[in-house]
Design a protein around this motif. Sequence first.
Motif, PDB file in Angstrom:
ATOM      1  N   UNK A 507     -19.226  -1.592  -1.708  1.00  0.00           N
ATOM      2  CA  UNK A 507     -18.220  -2.543  -2.192  1.00  0.00           C
ATOM      3  C   UNK A 507     -16.906  -2.432  -1.420  1.00  0.00           C
ATOM      4  N   UNK A 508     -16.800  -1.384  -0.598  1.00  0.00           N
ATOM      5  CA  UNK A 508     -15.619  -1.186   0.220  1.00  0.00           C
ATOM      6  C   UNK A 508     -15.497  -2.270   1.294  1.00  0.00           C
ATOM      7  N   UNK A 509     -16.635  -2.814   1.714  1.00  0.00           N
ATOM      8  CA  UNK A 509     -16.609  -3.788   2.803  1.00  0.00           C
ATOM      9  C   UNK A 509     -17.230  -5.114   2.381  1.00  0.00           C
ATOM     10  N   UNK A 510     -16.949  -6.130   3.170  1.00  0.00           N
ATOM     11  CA  UNK A 510     -17.550  -7.433   2.956  1.00  0.00           C
ATOM     12  C   UNK A 510     -18.439  -7.739   4.155  1.00  0.00           C
ATOM     13  N   UNK A 511     -19.653  -8.197   3.886  1.00  0.00           N
ATOM     14  CA  UNK A 511     -20.584  -8.454   4.986  1.00  0.00           C
ATOM     15  C   UNK A 511     -21.638  -9.460   4.537  1.00  0.00           C
ATOM     16  N   UNK A 523     -18.024  -8.740  12.054  1.00  0.00           N
ATOM     17  CA  UNK A 523     -18.294  -9.629  10.923  1.00  0.00           C
ATOM     18  C   UNK A 523     -18.369  -8.833   9.624  1.00  0.00           C
ATOM     19  N   UNK A 524     -18.014  -7.547   9.703  1.00  0.00           N
ATOM     20  CA  UNK A 524     -17.871  -6.717   8.513  1.00  0.00           C
ATOM     21  C   UNK A 524     -16.372  -6.496   8.338  1.00  0.00           C
ATOM     22  N   UNK A 525     -15.855  -6.775   7.147  1.00  0.00           N
ATOM     23  CA  UNK A 525     -14.417  -6.594   6.963  1.00  0.00           C
ATOM     24  C   UNK A 525     -14.149  -5.662   5.793  1.00  0.00           C
ATOM     25  N   UNK A 526     -13.023  -4.957   5.896  1.00  0.00           N
ATOM     26  CA  UNK A 526     -12.614  -4.062   4.828  1.00  0.00           C
ATOM     27  C   UNK A 526     -12.032  -4.915   3.717  1.00  0.00           C
ATOM     28  N   UNK A 527     -12.397  -4.578   2.479  1.00  0.00           N
ATOM     29  CA  UNK A 527     -11.878  -5.376   1.358  1.00  0.00           C
ATOM     30  C   UNK A 527     -10.439  -5.031   1.066  1.00  0.00           C
TER      31      UNK A 527
END
Lengths: 527, 304
Positions: A507-511, A523-527
């Motif tokens: 849940x720490x990242x968005x992907x 294309x992976x971002x930190x929330x």
Amino acid sequence: MRKLVSVSMVLVVALTLVLAGCSSKPSSPAASSSSTDTKGTAQSSANAGGSKHLTIAIPYDVQGFDIHNHNNTPTEAVHVNLFSYLVKKNEKQVIEPDLAVSWESIDDTTWRFVLRQGVKFHNGDPFTSADVKYTLERVSKDDKLLEYGNYKQIKEVKIVDEYTVDIITDGPQPALLNRLSRLGSGMLPSKYLEEQGWEKFQSNPIGTGPYKFKQWIRDDRLELVRNPDYVGDAPNWDEVTFRVIPEDATRVAELLTGGVDIAVNVPAIDMDRIESNEGTHAAATPTQRVIQLNVRTKEGTVTADPRVREAIDLAIDKQAIVDSIYMGAATPTRTRVTPGNFGAKADLFGTSLYDPERAKQLLKEAGYEKGLKLTFNASGDSSKDKETAELITAMLAEVGIEAKLELLENSAYQEKFRGRTFDELVLIPFGNSMFDAALAFSRISTQGAKGETDYSNAEVDRLLAAAETNMNAKEREQQYFKVQDIIAQERPFIYLFQENANFGISDRVEFSPRLDEMLYADQVTLK
Amino acid sequence: MKGFLIKAVLQIIPVMFLITLIVFILVHVTGDPVTLMLSETATDEDRRVLTAALGLDQPLFVQYFKYMFNLLQGDFGTSFRYNTAALPIVLERLPATFELAAASMLVATLISIPLGILSATKRNSVLDVFITGFSVLGKAMPSFWLGIMLILFFSVYLGLFPVSGRGTFAQLVLPSITLGAAIAAEMTRLIRSSMLEILSQDYIRTARSKGLWETIVVYKHAFRNSLIPVVTIMALQTSTLIGGTLITEAIFSWPGMGQLVIQAVNARDMAIVQAAVFIIALFVIVSNLLADLVYRLLDPRIKI
């Protein structure tokens, strides 16, 4: 004497300890901090010392860095962070500029590309036309390279000026942009390779991508660091680590304990657990993989009769297989050209035919009232393929087809596949890294089907040959639509379903996983 | 002693020669790497070209002589999968393998020696029954099950140790317990029976009748003499550990020899398989040689 022996024993023990000791690498933040972490809170790989670190768990290690000498999609999924293409596909699989800012088709066999200026390789060398020429001519001329077959259509790369190249093909190549935005198209540093050679490149690969190579420990990890000179948007992460974790249960456990941020390819059965665990979630994406049956149409085999092939199709309840074996993570289809591919025919996707009564009827009409026998092959190494094949065998038995199921060890299966020595029926999963219908039908023309399905249809041959070199996209699409309808009708291939890829994500990242399964760190971002 | 060592080292040469021959034949007759390397769109021509490029179109004995000729100069060939020399790829796995093997043996020794001695000296007591029971259990538990259970309990549930990987001391704990448990089970039983046999010998009775303390009788007279079969097992187990422990390495994604070999076999990467078997065989021979040396250290009656 005893002293000598004691001394030698002590030496051996000491040597072992020294070897073991020197080899201990300083811990990576992802690995060490998970021990202090409680379950579920996926925090551990975060910001040790304020730097942003992404860790992705992959099931297979990359096959080195000679981008032209492998044909392995999981390897390319990692390479996209190091190397850039001339043109790339975005999240929606639409082709966009990358190292080329614009392109045009000058005549049927010439494509002109204008290159981006100011791009630097990781060692500081500027990227110019000479690098494009070197990269593409290497793979299109050296027939020992594994990707040669997908590039031999390129006859020559002409340098027009420092930032303009002409790519000359051996005939009209409507799918050239698709060829150039996949495995093997990453631009290589010609100067570095000519001076240092491939041996050096293998241990210290250089590209133009957003991340630079740091170190690779085989079957353990590949570490990349941010490229501060990257020409596109600034990279999201300071460090990106790909950890190789072959065992499914371990990959999932690493995700649950926060050891990694993304677990690639998790078993369908673990998806609920990942979703309900605090701190992680699950995501699935359709892929390019279609599971299908190849059916022999050769005279003399029972499956030469189209009614028998139709009966086989109608006897198989695809949705039931998807629900029971794939836990819903697949979509029934009647074509291999699935959405996202050029030429995809929408009405054949997401649907299947299942009518056991009609299947019995057809067998009766074909003169097999008392049933018929055939041989059915599948790979026994993949548990999904094996279970699918077993279920199909049982479904065929319901309508009176007695299939003798032979499960083969994977390398034996591969040898039979490539040697084209299968019998009436074989279960086979196919990918399509070109995202173009052309690849899906390379084995169905009279020439391509020889020894495999032995299918031969003059109309299909004509349509495929025309489409192969048709530069008019609209017309070309119509030609592939027609081919798909004919295949769905005559069934030399019986398509079953398109497989999904499952991911576990912290849940720490968005992907959002991609259709082509590439793992772009940006294309992976930190929330 | 010197004579013994020279003889032992000279014996290694024909053994290693035989091993290279057998492995070469096995690797070359069981599969064709070319079919596995080419892509699905490859033609017969592509196939022929690649076979020739790899030198696989020549007769087997020609290939073998070429292989041996290079081998004698220290060249183990090129890995098809990694496109680089095979030997360095194998050698870079050794530290990881040694580390895990040493830690597992340490775990096994620390558990088995006290338990084995206790269970022999307190024969037929409740403690003995428990220890024997545990050692049966330890031997019977498959390592993949134990490994996954340890991960679930100590990493996922308690959060005490990292799940997998290599680098820190904490990452070494679970895999070495997984491997050490099975070896400890076997060694405990062996120490117990070996101790029981020694404890019934005349010289032990003599020692006791002299009025020696029981501790001295057990540790100085009995334990040391019971070690000979134990050393044999330790040597054998160590060479197994060096050869790689496939399942445990895969579960803990430990980048050791086992993972390398299994993947090389699957990909028909001949050079890696040959180089790895060569190195492993060398270790098996050397560890057996060391065991012979230790016998002599433990029991001076064994003459060199």
